[in-house]
Design a protein around this motif. Structure first.
Motif, short mmCIF file in Angstrom:
data_model
loop_
_atom_site.label_atom_id
_atom_site.label_comp_id
_atom_site.label_asym_id
_atom_site.label_seq_id
_atom_site.Cartn_x
_atom_site.Cartn_y
_atom_site.Cartn_z
N ALA A 1 0.80 -1.22 0.00
CA ALA A 1 0.00 0.00 0.00
C ALA A 1 0.84 1.27 0.00
O ALA A 1 0.29 2.38 -0.11
CB ALA A 1 -0.93 0.01 1.20
N ALA A 2 2.15 1.14 0.10
CA ALA A 2 3.01 2.32 0.15
C ALA A 2 2.88 3.12 -1.14
O ALA A 2 2.69 2.55 -2.21
CB ALA A 2 4.46 1.91 0.38
N PRO A 3 2.99 4.44 -1.08
CA PRO A 3 2.87 5.26 -2.30
C PRO A 3 4.01 5.00 -3.27
O PRO A 3 5.10 4.56 -2.87
CB PRO A 3 2.91 6.69 -1.76
CG PRO A 3 3.64 6.59 -0.46
CD PRO A 3 3.24 5.26 0.11
N LEU A 4 3.76 5.29 -4.53
CA LEU A 4 4.75 5.08 -5.58
C LEU A 4 6.07 5.79 -5.26
O LEU A 4 7.15 5.28 -5.55
CB LEU A 4 4.20 5.57 -6.92
CG LEU A 4 4.94 5.15 -8.19
CD1 LEU A 4 4.83 3.65 -8.41
CD2 LEU A 4 4.40 5.91 -9.40
N SER A 5 5.98 6.94 -4.65
CA SER A 5 7.18 7.73 -4.35
C SER A 5 8.10 7.05 -3.36
O SER A 5 9.26 7.46 -3.19
CB SER A 5 6.77 9.10 -3.81
OG SER A 5 6.00 8.95 -2.62
N ALA A 6 7.61 6.01 -2.67
CA ALA A 6 8.42 5.30 -1.67
C ALA A 6 9.29 4.22 -2.29
O ALA A 6 9.95 3.47 -1.57
CB ALA A 6 7.51 4.69 -0.61
N ASN A 7 9.31 4.13 -3.62
CA ASN A 7 10.07 3.07 -4.29
C ASN A 7 11.53 3.42 -4.50
O ASN A 7 12.30 2.55 -4.91
CB ASN A 7 9.45 2.76 -5.66
CG ASN A 7 8.16 1.97 -5.55
OD1 ASN A 7 7.80 1.51 -4.48
ND2 ASN A 7 7.46 1.83 -6.66
N THR A 8 11.94 4.66 -4.28
CA THR A 8 13.29 5.07 -4.62
C THR A 8 13.97 5.77 -3.45
O THR A 8 13.43 6.74 -2.91
CB THR A 8 13.29 6.02 -5.82
OG1 THR A 8 12.59 5.42 -6.91
CG2 THR A 8 14.72 6.33 -6.27
N ASN A 9 15.16 5.31 -3.11
CA ASN A 9 15.99 5.98 -2.12
C ASN A 9 16.99 6.85 -2.89
O ASN A 9 17.88 6.34 -3.56
CB ASN A 9 16.72 4.96 -1.26
CG ASN A 9 17.46 5.61 -0.10
OD1 ASN A 9 17.89 6.75 -0.18
ND2 ASN A 9 17.61 4.86 0.98
N LYS A 10 16.86 8.17 -2.77
CA LYS A 10 17.74 9.10 -3.48
C LYS A 10 18.77 9.65 -2.49
O LYS A 10 18.43 10.31 -1.52
CB LYS A 10 16.93 10.24 -4.08
CG LYS A 10 15.95 9.78 -5.15
CD LYS A 10 15.25 10.97 -5.81
CE LYS A 10 14.31 10.50 -6.91
NZ LYS A 10 13.65 11.64 -7.61
N VAL A 11 20.04 9.35 -2.77
CA VAL A 11 21.13 9.77 -1.90
C VAL A 11 21.62 11.15 -2.34
O VAL A 11 21.92 11.37 -3.51
CB VAL A 11 22.28 8.76 -1.93
CG1 VAL A 11 23.38 9.17 -0.95
CG2 VAL A 11 21.77 7.36 -1.59
N THR A 12 21.72 12.07 -1.39
CA THR A 12 22.13 13.44 -1.70
C THR A 12 23.43 13.83 -1.03
O THR A 12 23.90 14.96 -1.20
CB THR A 12 21.02 14.43 -1.29
OG1 THR A 12 20.78 14.30 0.12
CG2 THR A 12 19.73 14.16 -2.04
N VAL A 13 24.03 12.95 -0.25
CA VAL A 13 25.24 13.25 0.50
C VAL A 13 26.46 12.70 -0.23
O VAL A 13 26.49 11.53 -0.62
CB VAL A 13 25.16 12.66 1.92
CG1 VAL A 13 26.44 12.95 2.70
CG2 VAL A 13 23.95 13.21 2.66
#
Length: 283
Positions: free
Chosen positions: A226-238
């Motif tokens: 049930a998690a939203p589509l946006s929860a499919n990607t871990n974007k690293v910014t560091v």
């Protein structure tokens, strides 16, 4: 080559070796050529492992393939070819005999002897006597080859759903010796949608084991779905991983997979490192 053909294991077969080297080498050469033009100045300044003549590194041509032992050969083959789009290089099977047993399993037989147990109790098949057999299929992707291996009882058909040993269950990627296969997703691909489509296509084929993690906390399978589509990607910014996007996913055999995108700074770091590596190799 027919998958029904019986064969002895011949590691020095020049035809087989040539096919393997060509399959991996051509693809690796292609991606290297595409990246090597980046930041040659960086390559000259960046320290790297020595490639002195006669060193171990100087004798290598790179990674040829990753191997995955499977429970259900046809299911794994369908996933890596029809779902993920790999191309079969060749298949070979019915491997048995003293040479293949010694080549692949000698250390495990020594361990069984040290423990004073039957080798079968620690998952060692009897290829020597032919009670079990080994089948392999090589799958080519753009820049690497994956080898699928199945150890099966001799009376089981090639490609069947039953391996010699039961799979190890509940393997966290945190365990030492646990490995994973990482696939590089295209720069212009919607990563969130890719993961959703991967799960949907796998489920359509009955591969319910194919499940990707989410970046939000979930405690049940229902919450994960049930998690939203946006929860499919871990974007690293560091830095130095900035630009890295990833998610971990279990494959149809329970194997650990990773899907990544490398954008911006981290993409440049990989390109620079490859340029430095190739420059050393050319010396």
């Amino acid at each position: 080559m027919s998958h029904k053909q019986k064969a002895s294991f011949q590691p020095d077969d020049p035809d087989r070796r040539a096919v393997l080297c060509a399959a991996g080498g051509v693809a690796l050469g292609g991606i290297a050529a595409a990246l090597v033009g980046n930041a040659t100045a960086f390559a000259q300044e960046t320290p790297a492992a020595t490639r002195a003549a006669g060193s171990l590194g100087a004798r290598l041509q790179g990674v040829q393939h990753f191997g995955l032992t499977v429970q259900d050969m046809e299911r794994a083959y369908e996933f890596y070819t029809e779902v993920l789009g790999g191309t079969e290089v060749f298949r070979h099977g019915d491997f048995q005999g003293d040479a293949v047993q010694n080549t692949l399993l000698a250390d495990q037989e020594i361990l069984a002897n040290q423990l004073g147990v039957n080798p079968r109790t620690i998952g060692v098949p009897d290829l020597r006597g032919g009670s079990q057999r080994l089948d392999v299929r090589f799958i080519q992707f753009d820049n690497v080859v994956i080898e699928l291996l199945q150890y099966r009882d001799a009376d089981r058909p090639m490609g069947g759903p039953k391996a010699f040993a039961e799979p190890v269950e509940h393997m966290s990627p945190a365990f030492p010796r646990m490995m994973h296969i990482c696939f590089h997703v295209g720069d212009d691909v919607d990563f969130n949608r890719f993961i959703a489509d991967l799960e949907a296509e796998s489920a359509r084929r009955g591969m319910t084991q194919v499940r990707a993690n989410r970046i939000i906390r979930v405690s049940t399978e229902e919450e994960r779905k049930a998690a939203p589509l946006s929860a499919n990607t871990n974007k690293v910014t560091v830095a130095p991983s900035d630009g890295w996007e990833l998610i971990y996913c279990k494959g149809p055999e329970g194997e650990q997979l990773e899907f990544v995108k490398a954008l911006g700074p981290v993409k440049q770091r990989f390109a620079d490192a490859l340029a430095a590596h190739l420059q050393l190799a050319a010396k």
